[in-house]
Design an enzyme around this catalytic site. Structure first.
Site, mmCIF file in Angstrom:
data_model
loop_
_atom_site.group_PDB
_atom_site.id
_atom_site.type_symbol
_atom_site.label_atom_id
_atom_site.label_comp_id
_atom_site.label_asym_id
_atom_site.label_seq_id
_atom_site.Cartn_x
_atom_site.Cartn_y
_atom_site.Cartn_z
ATOM 1 N N ALA A 145 0.818 -1.211 0.000
ATOM 2 C CA ALA A 145 0.000 0.000 0.000
ATOM 3 C C ALA A 145 0.852 1.262 0.000
ATOM 4 C CB ALA A 145 -0.966 0.008 1.184
ATOM 5 N N ALA A 231 0.980 -2.629 -4.705
ATOM 6 C CA ALA A 231 1.717 -1.370 -4.837
ATOM 7 C C ALA A 231 2.944 -1.571 -5.716
ATOM 8 C CB ALA A 231 2.133 -0.853 -3.462
ATOM 9 N N GLU A 356 -10.556 -8.798 -4.993
ATOM 10 C CA GLU A 356 -9.519 -7.842 -4.593
ATOM 11 C C GLU A 356 -9.938 -6.950 -3.427
ATOM 12 O OE1 GLU A 356 -6.487 -7.568 -5.449
ATOM 13 O OE2 GLU A 356 -6.225 -8.490 -7.417
ATOM 14 N N HIS A 466 -6.973 -10.455 -2.195
ATOM 15 C CA HIS A 466 -5.776 -9.753 -2.637
ATOM 16 C C HIS A 466 -4.510 -10.414 -2.087
ATOM 17 C CE1 HIS A 466 -3.628 -6.160 -4.012
ATOM 18 N NE2 HIS A 466 -2.947 -6.199 -2.883
#
Length: 545
Positions: A145, A231, A356, A466
């Site tokens: 993230a 990310a 997700e 995810h």
């Protein structure tokens, strides 16, 4: 982004690194000798600095190249992680005990020894490699993230070993990069100073290091594939659109797991978070607030950064710290750059997990009505939206439990009346819609392949959530074989497990789909929730985060 299973892999990686014992290999970089450690057919060189420490006055500045190496260096341990954002995890009442165990006992037992002096790189090679081997290179960019994560969480050894087994040896490289406020500080002040997206700039500096030094390890600097998850995958995608699509010859292919050029806006959009940090650290009255932040004790800045929202807080995927258009490196909103064709012309693979959004929606269980769902979307994801657009969101993502995520689980997995609805929206908004837009925009312009992972579908409340696809790479699955083939030949097809993987085109939007059932790999079509995803793409192009 950093999630449950990748952290479990991290514990494995740390243990492996700590237990290396065997014949040592050496490599010469400049005037230095770096000694790695060999286990079986794999040699690891860990914790090599690739840029000047971003400390002192280098804090909140672009990375600077490392000075020429000298001396003798034992490269057998990972370097410290970059500063990690403090995680606040409140597990919801009603979450099944096995799901709790999965999240708590796997994810949050990981240890992150961190430091501002953290810009190090790791190189894992076949032990037989020589400076003339010219092996292709897979460069891993971790997720988290943009707030958490570390290269030490991932053991590249099994991937290199598998590549040797397939007769397609590769070199595995990973790097640390700055995170949270340290790496993605955003404001007009940051934009004016030209120091935006420092985490991405760190990655770019690592790619330059690879061009300079990888041949000494047996790698071919002309055969680099950048690869990441969440990310990390978003980072890969942004390197494809950075510099208006000029990749500077730093990579020839891209492999993205749960991440595409996503709907972020101008760097001034982070002003409110910048202003809070400036106020909390006492820098508000300074004539140059950015200079003041550079001069702060690390602990003061770290505390202020930790007080900002984290990805498991209520606003979830409306992240505080993320890459944004800075006018220089990212000259426009990422999706606008894709729309304008400013994309590095390299083959790529991209894919998502089926569910997700579930993991990110555990913090939203206090939302129990349609009116509250509407307010949530308006507040965090679509602040510029009209009432008509909000009405459309509610229509495309209804309260009907059978339409929510985890998808295709009927009325099950409803932690709250709106949980499955919010999970479906978040997953499409951040992951599925940007991926489909990217593929459709690039179809016919460069070779592309796509996948959908439906594995771990029976995970309570989370489904095929995810990061579950990471196991399909790092623990020896079909996706790992496809990756190795792609790194070697810019085509995922080749030796190993799996079935022939057709290219993705607008006329034939093919997915390789990974399943739990008797048919573990199948071909399906990327056509689900078409109207809803088309609508989200239209909205985010006009009003990015």
């Amino acid at each position: 982004m950093l999630f449950v299973l990748q952290l479990g892999l991290g514990l494995f990686a740390i243990r492996t690194a700590a237990s290396l014992a065997g014949a040592a290999n050496s490599v010469t970089l400049d005037s230095a000798t770096f000694t790695g450690a060999t286990s079986g057919r794999v040699t690891k060189f860990l914790g090599i600095p690739y840029a000047q420490p971003p400390t002192g006055d280098r804090r909140f500045r672009l990375p600077e190249p490392i000075s020429p190496y000298t001396g003798t260096v034992r490269a057998t341990a990972f370097g410290p992680s970059c500063p990690q954002h403090k995680v606040r995890l409140t597990l919801p009442v009603g979450l099944a005990s096995d799901a709790v165990d999965l999240i708590v006992n796997t994810a949050y037992k990981a240890v992150f020894p961190d430091s501002e002096d953290c810009l190090s790189i790791n190189v894992v090679v076949p032990s037989s490699a020589t400076p003339t081997s010219k092996l292709p290179v897979a460069v891993w960019i971790y997720g988290g993230a943009f707030e958490l994560g570390s290269a030490s969480l991932y053991d590249g050894g099994p991937i290199v070993e598998r590549s040797i087994q397939l007769g397609e040896p590769v070199i595995y490289v990973s790097m640390n990069y700055r995170l949270s406020a340290f790496g993605f500080l955003a404001s007009q002040e940051v934009k004016d100073a030209g120091v935006g997206n420092l985490g991405l700039q760190d990655q770019r500096e690592a790619l330059r290091w690879i061009q300079k030094y990888i041949s000494s390890f047996g790698g071919d600097p002309a055969k680099v594939t950048i690869w990441g998850e969440s990310a990390g995958a978003i980072s890969v995608a942004l390197h494809m659109v950075a510099n208006n699509g000029d990749n500077e010859g730093l990579f020839r292919g891209a492999f993205m797991q749960s991440g595409s050029p996503f709907p972020s806006g101008d760097i001034s959009g982070g002003q409110k978070y910048y202003d809070v940090i400036v106020a909390e650290t006492g820098c508000s009255t300074a004539p140059d607030t950015l200079a003041c932040l550079r001069s702060l004790p690390y602990s003061v800045l770290k505390t202020a950064s930790d007080n900002s929202p984290v990805f498991l807080d209520h606003q979830a995927l409306a992240l505080a710290w993320l890459p944004r258009a800075d006018g220089t490196f990212l000259t426009d909103h990422p999706q606008k750059l894709v729309q304008a064709g400013k994309v590095a012309n390299v083959p790529f693979v991209t894919g998502d997990c089926d569910d997700e959004g579930t993991l990110f929606s555990l913090s939203t269980l206090n939302i129990s009505t349609a009116a509250q769902f509407r307010t949530y979307i308006k507040t965090f994801f679509m602040p510029q939206s009209t009432n008509t657009e909000l009405d459309q969101v509610l229509a495309f993502y209804p309260s009907d439990l059978t339409k929510g995520s985890p998808f295709n689980t009927g009325i099950l997995n409803a932690l709250s009346p709106q949980f499955k609805r919010i999970a479906a929206f978040q997953g499409d908004f951040i992951f599925q819609a940007p991926r489909r837009f990217f593929l459709q925009q690039r179809s016919g312009k460069q070779n592309t392949w796509a996948y959908l992972s439906k594995r771990y579908k029976t995970s309570p409340f989370l489904g095929a959530f995810h990061a579950t696809d990471i196991l399909n790479v790092y623990l020896g699955g079909e996706l790992g074989d496809y990756l190795i083939n792609f790194v070697n030949n810019l085509d995922p097809n080749g030796p190993g497990r799996g079935i022939p993987w057709p290219k993705y085109t607008t006329s034939s939007p093919n997915f390789v789909t990974f399943n739990d059932n008797l048919f573990p790999v199948t071909i399906t079509q990327d056509t689900f929730r078409k109207d809803a995803i088309d609508f989200l793409t239209e909205v985010t192009l006009a009003n990015p985060l």
